[in-house]
Design an enzyme around this catalytic site. Sequence first.
Site, PDB file in Angstrom:
ATOM      1  N   GLY A  57       0.845  -1.176   0.000  1.00  0.00           N
ATOM      2  CA  GLY A  57       0.000   0.000   0.000  1.00  0.00           C
ATOM      3  C   GLY A  57       0.885   1.232   0.000  1.00  0.00           C
ATOM      4  O   GLY A  57       1.984   1.209   0.554  1.00  0.00           O
ATOM      5  N   SER A 136      -2.319  10.263   5.563  1.00  0.00           N
ATOM      6  CA  SER A 136      -2.884  11.363   6.344  1.00  0.00           C
ATOM      7  C   SER A 136      -3.900  10.898   7.370  1.00  0.00           C
ATOM      8  O   SER A 136      -4.044  11.519   8.415  1.00  0.00           O
ATOM      9  CB  SER A 136      -3.480  12.416   5.419  1.00  0.00           C
TER      10      SER A 136
END
Length: 188
Positions: A57, A136
């Site tokens: 990822g 984030s």
Amino acid sequence: MENNGRSALHGTTIVAVRDAQGVAMAGDGQITLGGTMAVKHGARKVRRLFRDRVLCGFAGSTADALTLVEKFEGKLEEFGGNLTRASVELAKLWRSDRYLRRLEAMLLVADVDTLLVLSGQGDVIEPDDGVAAIGSGGGFALAAARALRRHADLPAADVVRAAMAVAAEICVYTNDHVVVETLRRGDT
């Protein structure tokens, strides 16, 4: 995220959980331009690599992250799918190469035995508890996944789905278009 005066595509959350049965990794699909506008909702930021035996990822600038995924794939091939060795070699290259050193991204990589966070500072970090997150919304997803692991008896795939749902409720750079990939022991 600004990169040398130009806007970078960013905004994501990736979370992974390892358990006795294997590993699950989830990522949202949002890409944000300049920190103010979502420009894509269904991006695929979790991938299967090396004969479907490794999950990867990525978070950060999309072009930078894809460059690193490509380099990581090459290292996996070079080292016969050895996740740890490929990760260390990528981190060394990432840290020492003048071009790669400027890339603004992080990778979360896993196979059924190992889960690692890779950064441009040369970090190759294996979490103590089999739970890791980047991006984030990574802190939100990490907290949710750890709480679920401690207080619910759920498979890893259910934990990462629920953790992503929590992150999507809190982080403006995370959406609810989630891709989940799993690797199970004995499936290779």
